[in-house]
Design an enzyme around this catalytic site. Structure first.
Site, PDB file in Angstrom:
ATOM      1  N   GLU A  34       6.043  -5.812  -3.705  1.00 28.24           N
ATOM      2  CA  GLU A  34       6.238  -4.954  -4.844  1.00 28.24           C
ATOM      3  C   GLU A  34       7.189  -3.921  -4.567  1.00 28.24           C
ATOM      4  O   GLU A  34       7.409  -3.212  -3.367  1.00 28.24           O
ATOM      5  CB  GLU A  34       5.089  -4.099  -5.227  1.00 28.24           C
ATOM      6  CG  GLU A  34       4.720  -4.266  -6.978  1.00 28.24           C
ATOM      7  CD  GLU A  34       4.780  -5.610  -7.734  1.00 28.24           C
ATOM      8  OE1 GLU A  34       5.654  -5.964  -8.205  1.00 28.24           O
ATOM      9  OE2 GLU A  34       3.799  -5.969  -7.531  1.00 28.24           O
ATOM     10  N   ASP A 173      11.391 -10.576 -11.676  1.00 27.43           N
ATOM     11  CA  ASP A 173      10.821 -10.928 -13.077  1.00 27.43           C
ATOM     12  C   ASP A 173      11.670 -12.238 -13.636  1.00 27.43           C
ATOM     13  O   ASP A 173      10.972 -13.105 -14.127  1.00 27.43           O
ATOM     14  CB  ASP A 173      10.581  -9.847 -13.885  1.00 27.43           C
ATOM     15  CG  ASP A 173      10.070  -8.649 -13.472  1.00 27.43           C
ATOM     16  OD1 ASP A 173       9.118  -8.821 -12.454  1.00 27.43           O
ATOM     17  OD2 ASP A 173       9.872  -7.610 -13.771  1.00 27.43           O
TER      18      ASP A 173
END
Length: 391
Positions: A34, A173
């Site tokens: 992340e 993403d």
């Protein structure tokens, strides 16, 4: 949720003609890695069964007409020649930004009628915006015969979000939405975009990966994401590397000492520690999956959450409650996923324990006075594709 026949009928009623096709692009959860993507690092997302779908027909008059079945309001009508970054348009900025990015790249997109519908929860950290961008890019790529690869459509979606909408996201993403395959997690090197589809058949191991949507809405355009990106870049400059990806995990402690000695802001030190250690966690999880030892990934997820909470400071009380409650109820591991400040967490559980853990989390939310969370299994699903008529 409308089915394809309903979407076709709705499009036809709205625009007075039938669509030329329907496309779908999924949301995603990120298993590990992340805030590493804009640091040139490693990520490991998987596509969800939840998708944004677009019914689309070409136009040749320079008009772009956009409508969503999910958002109150009428058709948003724009001129493709007058699309301007940072000009608002709400949800419509995401598909409009893709058209802008395609035309900026020299692709002859002369307008379109687009109707969108989505089952990807908005604000849940599951990349609802990337799904809108990728489904738009794929549909226009097909209809205008642009010949773009899946990674190229992802990069155009990222450019739309960065330059048109104004969110400085990395490419994870959009790459997940465009490139994931059913039954796999996507091991992606965000620097050179090399990728490997890693088998991720949890059911075969008697496991489930639960997504817990806290219902706390997050907005990455509020500056917190950009502040962390700037801090990471400051850390890389201070350490003399082009990106934090270039700092070996073995050298992390020495690098942190150098930053502190140089008087770098304490937040920069924390951000560097998170990014370098999370890149290492991606490599740990890959090795465990390759060895077939999926259960051992649980503690790595826990460590990832602690780093996001304490070093990056992008968690929130609801996300922390999911992770602590799930662990106490017998989960193998859990962490927040996505940009944070709300959104969702993932929980790795024995299949036989899934209902027990989900119930414990729901009861903890109720006891704390929070709205009931949404809980569903993350089933590794297919990336963006044309769904009607069949390609």
């Amino acid at each position: 949720m409308t089915d394809n026949a309903e979407l076709t009928a709705s499009f036809t009623e709205l625009y007075g003609r039938a669509p030329e096709g329907i496309w779908a692009a999924p949301g995603r959860v990120n298993l590990i890695g992340e805030y590493t993507d804009f640091n040139g690092g490693f990520v490991m997302p998987l596509a969800l069964p939840h998708t944004a779908r677009a019914a689309v027909a070409r136009r040749t008059d320079g008009q772009l007409r956009l409508h969503s079945t999910d958002v109150p309001g009428g058709v948003v009508s724009l001129s493709v020649d007058e699309l301007t970054p940072h000009s608002g348009h709400g949800w419509a900025a995401y598909p409009a930004g893709v058209v802008w990015a395609l035309r900026e790249a020299g692709h002859p997109v002369t307008g379109a009628d687009i109707q969108l519908t989505s089952t990807v929860p908005v604000g849940a950290g599951l990349s609802s915006s990337a799904a809108l961008e990728v489904v738009t890019a794929l549909a226009l790529n097909d209809l205008f015969e642009l010949g773009l690869s899946a990674p190229e459509t992802a990069l155009l979606g990222q450019r739309a979000e960065n330059a048109f909408v104004g969110v400085p996201c990395g490419v994870m993403d959009q790459m997940a939405s465009a490139c994931c395959t059913e039954g796999h997690a996507l091991y992606l090197d965000t620097r050179d975009l090399t990728q490997r589809q890693v088998p991720f058949d949890l059911a075969a191991h008697g496991l489930q990966l639960l997504v817990v949507d806290t219902r706390v809405k997050h907005a990455l355009g509020d500056g917190a994401y950009a502040e962390r990106r700037a801090g990471c870049e400051a850390g890389a400059r201070a350490l003399g590397v082009s990106a934090l990806r270039d700092l070996p995990y073995e050298d992390l402690d020495a690098a942190l000492d150098r930053l502190a000695a140089a008087g770098e802001d304490e937040s920069v030190v924390r951000y560097v520690r998170h990014v370098v250690s999370d890149n290492h966690r991606v490599e740990q999880v890959i090795a465990l999956l390759d060895a077939g030892d999926v259960r051992a990934a649980g503690p790595v997820l826990d460590a990832g959450h602690a780093s996001l909470r304490d070093d990056l400071r992008v968690s929130c009380p609801e996300l922390d409650l999911v992770v602590s409650t799930a662990g106490a109820a017998g989960a193998l591991g859990a962490r927040m996923t996505g940009g944070g400040f709300g959104g969702s967490a993932i929980v790795l559980v024995e299949e036989a324990m899934a209902d027990t853990v989900a119930k414990a989390v729901s009861e903890a939310f109720s006891a704390a006075g929070h709205a009931a969370p949404g809980v569903f299994p993350a089933v590794p699903s297919a990336g963006a594709r044309r769904i009607a008529p069949a390609a």
